[in-house]
Design a protein around this motif. Structure first.
Motif, PDB file in Angstrom:
ATOM      1  N   SER A  71      41.465  28.393  36.462  1.00  0.00           N
ATOM      2  CA  SER A  71      42.609  28.737  37.318  1.00  0.00           C
ATOM      3  C   SER A  71      43.933  28.526  36.597  1.00  0.00           C
ATOM      4  N   ALA A  72      43.996  27.553  35.688  1.00  0.00           N
ATOM      5  CA  ALA A  72      45.231  27.308  34.941  1.00  0.00           C
ATOM      6  C   ALA A  72      45.566  28.469  34.013  1.00  0.00           C
ATOM      7  N   ASN A  73      44.559  29.237  33.616  1.00  0.00           N
ATOM      8  CA  ASN A  73      44.763  30.341  32.680  1.00  0.00           C
ATOM      9  C   ASN A  73      44.653  31.716  33.333  1.00  0.00           C
ATOM     10  N   PHE A  74      44.562  31.742  34.664  1.00  0.00           N
ATOM     11  CA  PHE A  74      44.396  33.014  35.372  1.00  0.00           C
ATOM     12  C   PHE A  74      45.717  33.430  35.997  1.00  0.00           C
ATOM     13  N   ASN A  75      46.101  34.682  35.805  1.00  0.00           N
ATOM     14  CA  ASN A  75      47.331  35.212  36.379  1.00  0.00           C
ATOM     15  C   ASN A  75      46.993  35.893  37.703  1.00  0.00           C
ATOM     16  N   GLY A  76      46.817  35.106  38.714  1.00  0.00           N
ATOM     17  CA  GLY A  76      46.451  35.582  40.042  1.00  0.00           C
ATOM     18  C   GLY A  76      46.073  34.374  40.875  1.00  0.00           C
ATOM     19  N   LYS A  77      45.364  34.620  41.959  1.00  0.00           N
ATOM     20  CA  LYS A  77      44.972  33.551  42.862  1.00  0.00           C
ATOM     21  C   LYS A  77      43.539  33.146  42.555  1.00  0.00           C
ATOM     22  N   ALA A  78      43.307  31.858  42.332  1.00  0.00           N
ATOM     23  CA  ALA A  78      41.972  31.331  42.061  1.00  0.00           C
ATOM     24  C   ALA A  78      41.640  30.287  43.116  1.00  0.00           C
ATOM     25  N   GLU A  79      40.461  30.440  43.736  1.00  0.00           N
ATOM     26  CA  GLU A  79      40.016  29.471  44.736  1.00  0.00           C
ATOM     27  C   GLU A  79      38.599  29.014  44.387  1.00  0.00           C
TER      28      GLU A  79
ATOM     29  N   GLU B 230      31.418  28.005  43.296  1.00  0.00           N
ATOM     30  CA  GLU B 230      31.719  29.378  42.899  1.00  0.00           C
ATOM     31  C   GLU B 230      33.231  29.519  42.769  1.00  0.00           C
ATOM     32  N   ILE B 231      33.643  30.464  41.954  1.00  0.00           N
ATOM     33  CA  ILE B 231      35.067  30.727  41.781  1.00  0.00           C
ATOM     34  C   ILE B 231      35.384  32.107  42.333  1.00  0.00           C
ATOM     35  N   VAL B 232      36.408  32.167  43.172  1.00  0.00           N
ATOM     36  CA  VAL B 232      36.852  33.428  43.760  1.00  0.00           C
ATOM     37  C   VAL B 232      38.226  33.739  43.166  1.00  0.00           C
ATOM     38  N   LEU B 233      38.283  34.834  42.412  1.00  0.00           N
ATOM     39  CA  LEU B 233      39.529  35.254  41.790  1.00  0.00           C
ATOM     40  C   LEU B 233      40.044  36.509  42.469  1.00  0.00           C
ATOM     41  N   SER B 234      41.330  36.571  42.705  1.00  0.00           N
ATOM     42  CA  SER B 234      41.924  37.795  43.225  1.00  0.00           C
ATOM     43  C   SER B 234      43.211  38.066  42.460  1.00  0.00           C
ATOM     44  N   SER B 235      43.486  39.345  42.315  1.00  0.00           N
ATOM     45  CA  SER B 235      44.664  39.750  41.541  1.00  0.00           C
ATOM     46  C   SER B 235      45.934  39.419  42.305  1.00  0.00           C
ATOM     47  N   ASN B 236      47.053  39.597  41.638  1.00  0.00           N
ATOM     48  CA  ASN B 236      48.329  39.383  42.304  1.00  0.00           C
ATOM     49  C   ASN B 236      48.444  40.310  43.507  1.00  0.00           C
ATOM     50  N   THR B 237      49.185  39.877  44.504  1.00  0.00           N
ATOM     51  CA  THR B 237      49.262  40.605  45.764  1.00  0.00           C
ATOM     52  C   THR B 237      50.222  41.786  45.687  1.00  0.00           C
ATOM     53  N   SER B 238      50.043  42.700  46.639  1.00  0.00           N
ATOM     54  CA  SER B 238      50.851  43.917  46.690  1.00  0.00           C
ATOM     55  C   SER B 238      52.226  43.639  47.297  1.00  0.00           C
ATOM     56  N   ILE B 239      53.107  44.595  47.167  1.00  0.00           N
ATOM     57  CA  ILE B 239      54.447  44.494  47.763  1.00  0.00           C
ATOM     58  C   ILE B 239      54.327  44.382  49.278  1.00  0.00           C
TER      59      ILE B 239
END
Length: 185
Positions: free
Chosen positions: A20-28, A33-42
């Motif tokens: 998560s420290a190296n991910f450019n987005g949301k990490a939970e 398990e790790i759930v990664l999601s990209s940056n959010t929309s406008i």
């Protein structure tokens, strides 16, 4: 980002923190398990900003404070560990912390759903928030409606669905209301 392949699909909390420290987005973190999601929309950010600004004004001077996904909430018991960054959440009066993360469950959560997070928000988080005692969970669909779950006798019940033209009313704070046109403008 490449996540190291893990044949048993289980990641330690330390592996999660590194990823998560190296991910450019949301990490939970979801109990191994790790759930990664990209940056959010406008649109997502606009909805979040509208809700958050109303909550900040509403709770000003009270013992409650709203936060956004910049803060983490840890849901933990003897057999489970979940580290979430809810889109918006409300904490009451000096919540317990572990480092910079909250370990007291929020009173209210708003999750703004996107296609990539819908199952996680509607199924997994619903279960975790119910189990750990979040009093009100609002799933905000970007197309203009909100599904409100309220904790009643330890179980979530859909207590309201709000759509265009309606006014959101909290099941926890009886005088907290937001016109949906102000949320989805």
């Amino acid at each position: 980002m490449n996540i190291p392949h893990n044949f048993n699909s289980y990641y330690t909390e330390e592996q999660f923190e590194e990823i998560s420290a190296n991910f450019n987005g949301k990490a939970e973190y979801e109990n191994g398990e790790i759930v990664l999601s990209s940056n959010t929309s406008i649109k997502h950010n606009s909805i979040k900003g509208n809700i958050l600004s109303f909550l900040i004004l509403y709770f000003k001077g009270s013992k409650c404070r709203p936060y956004d996904e910049q803060k983490e909430v840890i849901f933990k018991n003897e057999s489970e560990l979940h580290k979430y960054k809810p889109d918006i959440f409300v904490m009451f009066d000096n919540p317990q912390k572990q480092g910079e993360s909250f370990i007291t469950p929020p009173k209210i959560v708003f999750e703004i759903v996107s296609r990539s997070t819908a199952n996680h928000d509607y199924i997994t988080k619903l279960y975790v928030y119910q189990k750990f005692g979040v009093l009100e969970y609002n799933i905000v669909e970007q197309n203009g409606f909100i599904v409100q779950y309220s904790l009643v006798d330890g179980q979530y019940q859909i207590t309201n669905t709000f759509k265009t033209g309606d006014v959101y009313k909290s099941s926890v704070f009886s005088d907290l209301s937001i016109d949906l046109k102000d949320i989805f403008e």
